[in-house]
Motif scaffolding. Structure first.
Motif, PDB file in Angstrom:
ATOM      1  N   ARG A  23       0.832  -1.212   0.000  1.00 39.62           N
ATOM      2  CA  ARG A  23       0.000   0.000   0.000  1.00 39.62           C
ATOM      3  C   ARG A  23       0.863   1.256   0.000  1.00 39.62           C
ATOM      4  N   HIS A  24       1.940   1.250   0.783  1.00 40.69           N
ATOM      5  CA  HIS A  24       2.854   2.400   0.844  1.00 40.69           C
ATOM      6  C   HIS A  24       3.450   2.666  -0.545  1.00 40.69           C
ATOM      7  N   PHE A  25       3.879   1.631  -1.233  1.00 41.08           N
ATOM      8  CA  PHE A  25       4.422   1.799  -2.582  1.00 41.08           C
ATOM      9  C   PHE A  25       3.344   2.292  -3.539  1.00 41.08           C
ATOM     10  N   ASN A  26       2.137   1.756  -3.443  1.00 43.82           N
ATOM     11  CA  ASN A  26       1.039   2.208  -4.304  1.00 43.82           C
ATOM     12  C   ASN A  26       0.754   3.689  -4.090  1.00 43.82           C
ATOM     13  N   ARG A  27       0.703   4.125  -2.819  1.00 43.41           N
ATOM     14  CA  ARG A  27       0.432   5.531  -2.518  1.00 43.41           C
ATOM     15  C   ARG A  27       1.511   6.458  -3.058  1.00 43.41           C
ATOM     16  N   ASN A  28       2.714   5.928  -3.217  1.00 43.40           N
ATOM     17  CA  ASN A  28       3.837   6.731  -3.691  1.00 43.40           C
ATOM     18  C   ASN A  28       4.143   6.503  -5.166  1.00 43.40           C
ATOM     19  N   GLY A  29       3.179   5.948  -5.901  1.00 41.95           N
ATOM     20  CA  GLY A  29       3.340   5.770  -7.337  1.00 41.95           C
ATOM     21  C   GLY A  29       4.339   4.701  -7.735  1.00 41.95           C
ATOM     22  N   GLN A  30       4.626   3.770  -6.844  1.00 44.81           N
ATOM     23  CA  GLN A  30       5.615   2.737  -7.125  1.00 44.81           C
ATOM     24  C   GLN A  30       5.018   1.330  -7.055  1.00 44.81           C
ATOM     25  N   GLY A  31       3.723   1.205  -7.211  1.00 45.64           N
ATOM     26  CA  GLY A  31       3.063  -0.089  -7.131  1.00 45.64           C
ATOM     27  C   GLY A  31       3.540  -1.088  -8.165  1.00 45.64           C
ATOM     28  N   HIS A  32       4.087  -0.593  -9.278  1.00 40.82           N
ATOM     29  CA  HIS A  32       4.574  -1.479 -10.333  1.00 40.82           C
ATOM     30  C   HIS A  32       5.689  -2.403  -9.842  1.00 40.82           C
ATOM     31  N   VAL A  33       6.340  -2.044  -8.751  1.00 40.00           N
ATOM     32  CA  VAL A  33       7.404  -2.894  -8.196  1.00 40.00           C
ATOM     33  C   VAL A  33       6.868  -4.286  -7.889  1.00 40.00           C
ATOM     34  N   PHE A  34       5.595  -4.366  -7.556  1.00 38.34           N
ATOM     35  CA  PHE A  34       5.000  -5.632  -7.144  1.00 38.34           C
ATOM     36  C   PHE A  34       4.134  -6.263  -8.233  1.00 38.34           C
ATOM     37  N   LEU A  49       9.893  -8.202  -0.673  1.00 36.92           N
ATOM     38  CA  LEU A  49       9.201  -7.382   0.319  1.00 36.92           C
ATOM     39  C   LEU A  49      10.162  -6.862   1.385  1.00 36.92           C
ATOM     40  N   ALA A  50      11.140  -7.675   1.790  1.00 36.70           N
ATOM     41  CA  ALA A  50      12.127  -7.221   2.772  1.00 36.70           C
ATOM     42  C   ALA A  50      12.979  -6.093   2.195  1.00 36.70           C
ATOM     43  N   GLN A  51      13.384  -6.234   0.925  1.00 32.84           N
ATOM     44  CA  GLN A  51      14.169  -5.177   0.287  1.00 32.84           C
ATOM     45  C   GLN A  51      13.340  -3.912   0.117  1.00 32.84           C
ATOM     46  N   ALA A  52      12.086  -4.058  -0.273  1.00 31.35           N
ATOM     47  CA  ALA A  52      11.211  -2.905  -0.469  1.00 31.35           C
ATOM     48  C   ALA A  52      10.998  -2.157   0.844  1.00 31.35           C
ATOM     49  N   ALA A  53      10.923  -2.891   1.938  1.00 30.70           N
ATOM     50  CA  ALA A  53      10.715  -2.264   3.242  1.00 30.70           C
ATOM     51  C   ALA A  53      11.881  -1.357   3.623  1.00 30.70           C
ATOM     52  N   GLU A  54      13.055  -1.597   3.050  1.00 27.78           N
ATOM     53  CA  GLU A  54      14.241  -0.806   3.359  1.00 27.78           C
ATOM     54  C   GLU A  54      14.365   0.454   2.497  1.00 27.78           C
ATOM     55  N   ILE A  55      13.547   0.591   1.465  1.00 30.65           N
ATOM     56  CA  ILE A  55      13.649   1.725   0.549  1.00 30.65           C
ATOM     57  C   ILE A  55      12.948   2.941   1.137  1.00 30.65           C
ATOM     58  N   LEU A  57      11.182   5.849   0.262  1.00 31.06           N
ATOM     59  CA  LEU A  57      10.509   6.436  -0.906  1.00 31.06           C
ATOM     60  C   LEU A  57      10.502   7.958  -0.846  1.00 31.06           C
ATOM     61  N   ALA A  58      10.484   8.533   0.338  1.00 38.54           N
ATOM     62  CA  ALA A  58      10.531   9.997   0.452  1.00 38.54           C
ATOM     63  C   ALA A  58      11.881  10.515  -0.043  1.00 38.54           C
ATOM     64  N   GLN A  59      12.950   9.833   0.332  1.00 36.22           N
ATOM     65  CA  GLN A  59      14.283  10.225  -0.141  1.00 36.22           C
ATOM     66  C   GLN A  59      14.378  10.040  -1.656  1.00 36.22           C
ATOM     67  N   LEU A  60      13.826   8.964  -2.160  1.00 37.27           N
ATOM     68  CA  LEU A  60      13.821   8.725  -3.601  1.00 37.27           C
ATOM     69  C   LEU A  60      13.102   9.854  -4.331  1.00 37.27           C
ATOM     70  N   ALA A  61      11.978  10.301  -3.793  1.00 36.77           N
ATOM     71  CA  ALA A  61      11.234  11.406  -4.399  1.00 36.77           C
ATOM     72  C   ALA A  61      12.045  12.702  -4.360  1.00 36.77           C
ATOM     73  N   ARG A  62      12.740  12.951  -3.237  1.00 37.59           N
ATOM     74  CA  ARG A  62      13.581  14.158  -3.149  1.00 37.59           C
ATOM     75  C   ARG A  62      14.713  14.116  -4.171  1.00 37.59           C
ATOM     76  N   LEU A  63      15.335  12.962  -4.348  1.00 43.96           N
ATOM     77  CA  LEU A  63      16.413  12.828  -5.324  1.00 43.96           C
ATOM     78  C   LEU A  63      15.896  13.031  -6.742  1.00 43.96           C
ATOM     79  N   ALA A  64      14.745  12.450  -7.043  1.00 46.44           N
ATOM     80  CA  ALA A  64      14.161  12.603  -8.379  1.00 46.44           C
ATOM     81  C   ALA A  64      13.799  14.058  -8.643  1.00 46.44           C
ATOM     82  N   ALA A  65      13.298  14.742  -7.633  1.00 43.21           N
ATOM     83  CA  ALA A  65      12.910  16.145  -7.802  1.00 43.21           C
ATOM     84  C   ALA A  65      14.132  17.032  -8.043  1.00 43.21           C
TER      85      ALA A  65
END
Length: 117
Positions: A23-34, A49-55, A57-65
Motif C-alpha cells: 500500500r505504501h508503494f502504491n500511494r507513492n506511485g511505485q506499485g509497479h514494483v510488485f 518485500l524485505a528489500q522494499a521495506a528498506e527503501i 521512498l521519500a528520499q527517492l522522491a527528493r532525489l528525483a525532484a
C-alpha cells in the motif's frame, strides 16, 4: 498502476506488514514494483518485500525532484521521446593524489591460481 496482494494466500504473520508495504508503494506511485509478486516463489516474494521495506521512498522522491528537467527531447530523438537532461550533476571530485597516495583505498592485488602441467 495499483497492485494488490490478493493472489497471495499465505497465512503467515507478515501478511499485514506485507500489505502495508505494498500500500505504501502504491500511494507513492511505485506499485509497479510488485506487478509480478504473485508469480514469485515464497522465498523470492519474502526477499522482495524485505528489500522494499528498506527503501526510503521519500528520499527517492527528493532525489528525483533534484534532477534537472529539460523542456525538450534530445536532438534527433524520435517523436514522443521523453526529455533527457544534457548532463546530470556529479558529486565533487576526490582530492588529487598526494605523494603517490590515492584518495580512496587501493584495490586488492589480483591473485589467480596458475595450473601447472
Amino acid at each position: 498502476m495499483t497492485t494488490t496482494n490478493d493472489n497471495n494466500n499465505d497465512s503467515d504473520s507478515h501478511g499485514d506488514n506485507d500489505n502495508d508495504i505494498i500500500r505504501h508503494f502504491n500511494r507513492n506511485g511505485q506499485g509497479h514494483v510488485f506487478a509480478f509478486l504473485p508469480e514469485l516463489a515464497p522465498a523470492a516474494r519474502a526477499r522482495l518485500l524485505a528489500q522494499a521495506a528498506e527503501i526510503d521512498l521519500a528520499q527517492l522522491a527528493r532525489l528525483a525532484a533534484a534532477l534537472p528537467r529539460p523542456s525538450a527531447p534530445a536532438a534527433g530523438a524520435p517523436a514522443g521521446a521523453p526529455a533527457v537532461p544534457a548532463a546530470l550533476p556529479c558529486p565533487a571530485a576526490p582530492e588529487p593524489r598526494q605523494a603517490g597516495r590515492l584518495p580512496y583505498p587501493a584495490p586488492a592485488p589480483a591473485t589467480a591460481a596458475v595450473p601447472r602441467d
